[in-house]
Design an enzyme around this catalytic site. Sequence first.
Site, PDB file in Angstrom:
ATOM      1  N   ARG A  33      -6.352  -3.219   4.470  1.00  0.00           N
ATOM      2  CA  ARG A  33      -6.027  -1.941   3.864  1.00  0.00           C
ATOM      3  C   ARG A  33      -7.097  -1.656   2.813  1.00  0.00           C
ATOM      4  O   ARG A  33      -7.647  -2.573   2.198  1.00  0.00           O
ATOM      5  CB  ARG A  33      -4.652  -1.972   3.195  1.00  0.00           C
ATOM      6  CG  ARG A  33      -3.487  -2.242   4.141  1.00  0.00           C
ATOM      7  CD  ARG A  33      -2.177  -2.305   3.366  1.00  0.00           C
ATOM      8  NE  ARG A  33      -1.023  -2.494   4.251  1.00  0.00           N
ATOM      9  CZ  ARG A  33      -0.543  -3.678   4.622  1.00  0.00           C
ATOM     10  NH1 ARG A  33      -1.119  -4.798   4.175  1.00  0.00           N
ATOM     11  NH2 ARG A  33       0.508  -3.759   5.420  1.00  0.00           N
TER      12      ARG A  33
ATOM     13  N   LYS B   1       0.341  -5.903   0.661  1.00  0.00           N
ATOM     14  CA  LYS B   1       1.439  -4.967   0.425  1.00  0.00           C
ATOM     15  C   LYS B   1       2.721  -5.734   0.123  1.00  0.00           C
ATOM     16  O   LYS B   1       2.998  -6.757   0.732  1.00  0.00           O
ATOM     17  CB  LYS B   1       1.628  -4.087   1.668  1.00  0.00           C
ATOM     18  CG  LYS B   1       2.542  -2.899   1.451  1.00  0.00           C
ATOM     19  CD  LYS B   1       2.529  -1.996   2.666  1.00  0.00           C
ATOM     20  CE  LYS B   1       3.396  -0.763   2.454  1.00  0.00           C
ATOM     21  NZ  LYS B   1       3.363   0.137   3.635  1.00  0.00           N
TER      22      LYS B   1
ATOM     23  N   HIS C  91      -8.413   3.527   7.051  1.00  0.00           N
ATOM     24  CA  HIS C  91      -7.273   3.112   7.865  1.00  0.00           C
ATOM     25  C   HIS C  91      -7.575   3.222   9.357  1.00  0.00           C
ATOM     26  O   HIS C  91      -6.943   2.552  10.181  1.00  0.00           O
ATOM     27  CB  HIS C  91      -6.046   3.961   7.517  1.00  0.00           C
ATOM     28  CG  HIS C  91      -4.773   3.173   7.458  1.00  0.00           C
ATOM     29  ND1 HIS C  91      -4.550   2.160   6.544  1.00  0.00           N
ATOM     30  CD2 HIS C  91      -3.656   3.237   8.218  1.00  0.00           C
ATOM     31  CE1 HIS C  91      -3.358   1.651   6.729  1.00  0.00           C
ATOM     32  NE2 HIS C  91      -2.789   2.271   7.742  1.00  0.00           N
TER      33      HIS C  91
ATOM     34  N   ARG D  66      -8.544  -0.030  10.499  1.00  0.00           N
ATOM     35  CA  ARG D  66      -7.377  -0.921  10.594  1.00  0.00           C
ATOM     36  C   ARG D  66      -6.671  -0.714  11.932  1.00  0.00           C
ATOM     37  O   ARG D  66      -6.245  -1.668  12.585  1.00  0.00           O
ATOM     38  CB  ARG D  66      -6.442  -0.654   9.421  1.00  0.00           C
ATOM     39  CG  ARG D  66      -5.229  -1.583   9.327  1.00  0.00           C
ATOM     40  CD  ARG D  66      -4.563  -1.413   7.957  1.00  0.00           C
ATOM     41  NE  ARG D  66      -3.245  -2.010   7.899  1.00  0.00           N
ATOM     42  CZ  ARG D  66      -3.000  -3.302   7.696  1.00  0.00           C
ATOM     43  NH1 ARG D  66      -4.016  -4.141   7.564  1.00  0.00           N
ATOM     44  NH2 ARG D  66      -1.768  -3.754   7.637  1.00  0.00           N
TER      45      ARG D  66
ATOM     46  N   HIS E  40       2.232  -7.238   8.502  1.00  0.00           N
ATOM     47  CA  HIS E  40       3.353  -6.359   8.806  1.00  0.00           C
ATOM     48  C   HIS E  40       4.658  -7.150   8.856  1.00  0.00           C
ATOM     49  O   HIS E  40       4.728  -8.187   9.524  1.00  0.00           O
ATOM     50  CB  HIS E  40       3.162  -5.664  10.163  1.00  0.00           C
ATOM     51  CG  HIS E  40       2.103  -4.623  10.157  1.00  0.00           C
ATOM     52  ND1 HIS E  40       1.409  -4.256  11.283  1.00  0.00           N
ATOM     53  CD2 HIS E  40       1.609  -3.865   9.141  1.00  0.00           C
ATOM     54  CE1 HIS E  40       0.544  -3.313  10.974  1.00  0.00           C
ATOM     55  NE2 HIS E  40       0.644  -3.053   9.691  1.00  0.00           N
TER      56      HIS E  40
ATOM     57  N   TYR F 129       0.248   0.674  15.575  1.00  0.00           N
ATOM     58  CA  TYR F 129      -1.185   0.658  15.327  1.00  0.00           C
ATOM     59  C   TYR F 129      -1.978   0.425  16.608  1.00  0.00           C
ATOM     60  O   TYR F 129      -3.158   0.751  16.678  1.00  0.00           O
ATOM     61  CB  TYR F 129      -1.535  -0.457  14.336  1.00  0.00           C
ATOM     62  CG  TYR F 129      -1.316  -0.103  12.889  1.00  0.00           C
ATOM     63  CD1 TYR F 129      -0.065   0.308  12.430  1.00  0.00           C
ATOM     64  CD2 TYR F 129      -2.343  -0.200  11.971  1.00  0.00           C
ATOM     65  CE1 TYR F 129       0.135   0.617  11.102  1.00  0.00           C
ATOM     66  CE2 TYR F 129      -2.144   0.096  10.629  1.00  0.00           C
ATOM     67  CZ  TYR F 129      -0.906   0.512  10.205  1.00  0.00           C
ATOM     68  OH  TYR F 129      -0.707   0.812   8.891  1.00  0.00           O
TER      69      TYR F 129
END
Length: 332
Positions: A172, A198, A273, A276, A299, A308
């Site tokens: 990220r 995250k 992104h 990513r 995740h 994704y």
Amino acid sequence: MRTPDTPARYRPPAAPALPGAPMAVTDAWLRNRRLSEHTRDAYRRDVAGWLAWCTACQLDPLRASFLHVNEYARALESTLSARTGRPLTSATVARKLSALSSWYDFLVKLRAVDANPVAGADRPRIDRDHSATVGLTPAEVDALLAAADADTGPTAARNRAAVTLLADLGLRVGELVSLDVTDLGAERGHRSVRFVGKGGKARRRALTPGTAYAVDAYLAQRAAAQGVTTHQLTGALLVTASGARLDRHSVFRLVRRLARVAGIPAWAHLSPHSLRHAFATTARAEGVPLEDVQDAMGHADPRTTRRYDRDRHNLDRDPAYTIWAARARRRA
């Protein structure tokens, strides 16, 4: 008299809106959470937006009901994004309400409110099988990296290191710009990097030979300019010409500039992104198991990883072919 902007069932506040200054309460809530600085800033803006709306409607946030939250959500859905000029997406509205819900959960724990009004609100439905991010094909990623390799100037080495980290690790942008020199290391024969992902989770990733080479070349150039060895470098991994930490906006501009040079048609709509997304799609196309890609991307939910993966609906990957081939081998 009720105006169109006044929420339904409004009652004048009979007590101070919050136990202490509103943003002081918000800061206490954020300190109680393990979040990245970028997420803290986003949540702070989300709560500030709600408080501003309540002030405009003469609504005490402690007296808000799910009806008020629903009305606020409808107002958000008709709000134009300052960045795109288009109405806020359902995902953005849902994220803002999620932050607000967490904030009210904190107020419930403080006994400032009896219940969380967001819990009963009608939140936007999010299609977990769709992402608005513009992705990149493997060939386009190669072209972007080639443009970075051909780049010249005093920041070229840094730019190559930044883009390579994004492409090879699928980081990220917030994770990228938060890296420090001391986050680099070696573990069991692997060059590695550690960072906080995250949700405040400690993460570690392996550096590919190409990524390690780009990072080493940049640090060597930076050390030489400062007249020190690479082991004496400190602070942020990626810095500006003045020595300040590189920010996310600079990385956005970098990706689009290199994509334009590379001749990628959608360059104006790309973001960090996008790399990513390309990381997830390519990893799955190359046969990397979903759970390994999920772990690499940090995740919590495999459905996010699948979203994704832009190539997941490709009929070439239909498991029917695998089953048929296995049956054919057994009959041979």
